[in-house]
Scaffold this active site. Structure first.
Site, PDB file in Angstrom:
ATOM      1  N   ARG A  48       0.807  -1.222   0.000  1.00  0.00           N
ATOM      2  CA  ARG A  48       0.000   0.000   0.000  1.00  0.00           C
ATOM      3  C   ARG A  48       0.842   1.275   0.000  1.00  0.00           C
ATOM      4  NH1 ARG A  48      -1.743   2.752   4.013  1.00  0.00           N
ATOM      5  NH2 ARG A  48      -1.531   1.072   5.523  1.00  0.00           N
ATOM      6  N   TYR A 102     -15.867  10.049 -19.391  1.00  0.00           N
ATOM      7  CA  TYR A 102     -16.094   8.637 -19.098  1.00  0.00           C
ATOM      8  C   TYR A 102     -17.157   8.543 -17.983  1.00  0.00           C
ATOM      9  CZ  TYR A 102     -15.403   4.000 -17.225  1.00  0.00           C
ATOM     10  OH  TYR A 102     -15.619   2.740 -16.763  1.00  0.00           O
ATOM     11  N   ASP A 174      -7.385  12.137 -19.182  1.00  0.00           N
ATOM     12  CA  ASP A 174      -7.611  10.701 -19.220  1.00  0.00           C
ATOM     13  C   ASP A 174      -7.181  10.260 -20.620  1.00  0.00           C
ATOM     14  OD1 ASP A 174      -8.658   8.160 -19.597  1.00  0.00           O
ATOM     15  OD2 ASP A 174     -10.398   8.526 -18.320  1.00  0.00           O
ATOM     16  N   LYS A 199      -7.597  -1.147 -20.050  1.00  0.00           N
ATOM     17  CA  LYS A 199      -7.868  -1.070 -21.472  1.00  0.00           C
ATOM     18  C   LYS A 199      -6.607  -1.435 -22.284  1.00  0.00           C
ATOM     19  CE  LYS A 199     -11.743   0.039 -19.767  1.00  0.00           C
ATOM     20  NZ  LYS A 199     -12.146   1.415 -19.471  1.00  0.00           N
TER      21      LYS A 199
HETATM   22  C1  LIG Z   1     -12.562   2.157 -18.363  1.00  0.00           C
HETATM   23  C2  LIG Z   1     -12.234   3.591 -18.303  1.00  0.00           C
HETATM   24  C3  LIG Z   1     -11.982   4.231 -17.076  1.00  0.00           C
HETATM   25  C4  LIG Z   1     -12.117   3.538 -15.744  1.00  0.00           C
HETATM   26  O1  LIG Z   1     -11.251   2.488 -15.613  1.00  0.00           O
HETATM   27  P1  LIG Z   1     -11.506   1.223 -14.645  1.00  0.00           P
HETATM   28  O2  LIG Z   1     -10.264   0.440 -14.810  1.00  0.00           O
HETATM   29  O3  LIG Z   1     -12.749   0.542 -15.139  1.00  0.00           O
HETATM   30  O4  LIG Z   1     -11.705   1.738 -13.272  1.00  0.00           O
HETATM   31  C5  LIG Z   1     -11.628   5.568 -17.110  1.00  0.00           C
HETATM   32  N1  LIG Z   1     -11.546   6.252 -18.264  1.00  0.00           N
HETATM   33  C6  LIG Z   1     -11.798   5.677 -19.462  1.00  0.00           C
HETATM   34  C7  LIG Z   1     -11.702   6.490 -20.696  1.00  0.00           C
HETATM   35  C8  LIG Z   1     -12.149   4.330 -19.527  1.00  0.00           C
HETATM   36  O5  LIG Z   1     -12.394   3.770 -20.712  1.00  0.00           O
END
Ligand SMILES: *Cc1c(COP(=O)(O)O)cnc(C)c1O
Length: 392
Positions: A48, A102, A174, A199
């Site tokens: 952690r 998102y 992001d 992703k």
């Molecule tokens: C999936 C996604 C997230 C969140 O990610 P998790 O791993 O599901 O918490 C944030 N931003 C975008 C653009 C995403 O596609």
């Protein structure tokens, strides 16, 4: 060797790898230990504290990929998003966020921020001027996504970054949809880069993780909160993610190529109204995308004409799966109206340009000819069923 000077696939394969001194194995050993002696070292290692050997190794790889000094990995993309935002916001502060966020980030902001006295505004569009319009005296953070979900709008990174810098505001992006293969926002002046590693970094639909990359000063500030929030990633998953990123360059470049082929294919079909892909010269953000992206990515969306039923189309696909998630090596589709944007009113959806026939397409690494054939047969079937239904 200076890590930033290495090429993409060399960084993916090697940077941050741990040496197996004991057995000379080819890959990083996995240290699952949650307890480390500190009698002769001053570093207190603990999962952690984000400083186990595997965590530190992978953070070096991610920092090198995003051209930053430092990085942190989290238990999910949302742990990365929430910790990064909260590290730079306190009661009385204001944050400007892009309208087409998102869904999870939108929920975080709208469901939680008021409890902590944090003010927020959403932009009306995705251009730098739209961000400028929402800035107030107490704005501390600007938060953007480009390419955005689901219409792949493109925001000018350099323009937003200079806007933020002039006003002493932290800019965060992001960068999940682009992946570090296609876009390095720090090169255009953005301060903090966030990824859902679930992703493209993971890429095989079997990992849930997140990452943040920035200067050592910013990462240290985020770390101070992260150790209290406790959103660290299990070392087994860290190790698996390191393995996945080794092939990220190969995967994403293949996905870029396939997506461009699919975008052109879809564009030529009579039963498709519109195709949204930044790689198409007809896309509104194509010129900006060309300036700031190295590849146009594996995500696109398209609109079926009203006489092709979207849900029949999806059910008729054989090779391409319907899935909420994205960016795996396998191709997937979803209907924003039926899933991610289902809770919005039809009017709000329409205002954001999301029609009932819109399909978001995460293009995988399959042979494009097979994907084309699958889409072709599914459209045929959906047209036939829609025609039969209207005859009745
Ligand atoms: C999936 C996604 C997230 C969140 O990610 P998790 O791993 O599901 O918490 C944030 N931003 C975008 C653009 C995403 O596609």
């Amino acid at each position: 060797m200076e890590e930033k000077n290495k090429g993409l696939n060399t960084i993916c394969t090697h940077v941050g790898e741990l040496e197996d001194k004991q057995y000379k194995g080819a890959i990083s050993p996995l240290y699952m230990s949650s307890s480390y002696a500190f009698d002769d070292v001053d570093v207190k290692r603990y999962p952690r504290y984000f400083n186990t050997p595997n965590q530190e190794g992978l953070c070096k790889k991610i920092a090198a990929l995003e051209h930053t000094e430092s990085a942190l990995i989290f238990g999910s993309g949302m742990a990365a998003v929430s910790t990064a935002l909260m590290a730079f916001l306190k009661a009385g502060d204001h944050v400007v966020l892009q309208q087409t966020l998102y869904g999870g980030t939108y929920n975080l902001v709208t469901e939680e921020f008021s409890k902590y006295g944090i003010e927020f505004s959403f932009t009306k569009g995705w251009e730098a001027k739209d961000f400028q319009e929402e800035i107030k005296g107490n704005t501390k953070v600007i938060y953007l996504e480009t390419p955005s979900n689901p219409l792949l709008t493109i925001t000018d990174l350099a323009a937003v970054a200079s806007l933020a810098k002039n006003k002493g505001i932290i800019s965060m992006i992001d960068n999940t949809f682009a992946s570090p293969v296609n876009q390095n926002p720090v090169d255009f002046g953005i301060d903090i880069v966030i990824h859902s590693a679930t992703k493209y970094m993971g890429g095989h639909s079997d990992i849930c993780a997140g990452a943040v990359a920035s200067s050592s000063e910013n990462i240290n500030r985020i770390f101070q909160l992260a150790k209290n929030f406790g959103g660290s990633l299990s070392d087994y998953t860290v190790w698996l993610l390191e393995r996945s990123i080794k092939t990220m360059g190969l995967r994403v470049r293949a996905q870029n190529e396939n997506a461009l082929k699919m975008a052109n294919f879809l564009n030529d079909l009579d039963d498709i109204d519109a195709v949204y892909y930044p790689g198409l010269p007809t896309h509104t953000g194509h010129d900006v995308a060309k300036r700031q992206m190295k590849g146009f990515g594996g995500m696109l969306s398209f609109e079926l004409r009203p006489y092709v039923d979207a849900s029949v189309f999806q059910k008729s696909l054989k090779l391409i799966k319907s899935s909420m998630s994205l960016a795996g090596v396998e191709s997937t589709v979803l209907s924003p109206t039926q899933t991610s944007h289902a809770l919005m009113s039809p009017e709000v959806r329409a205002a954001q340009g999301i029609s009932d026939g819109l399909i978001r397409f995460s293009v995988g690494i399959e042979e494009p000819e097979d994907l084309m054939a699958d889409i072709g047969q599914a459209i045929k079937k959906a047209k036939l069923e829609t025609a039969i239904a209207s005859d009745k």
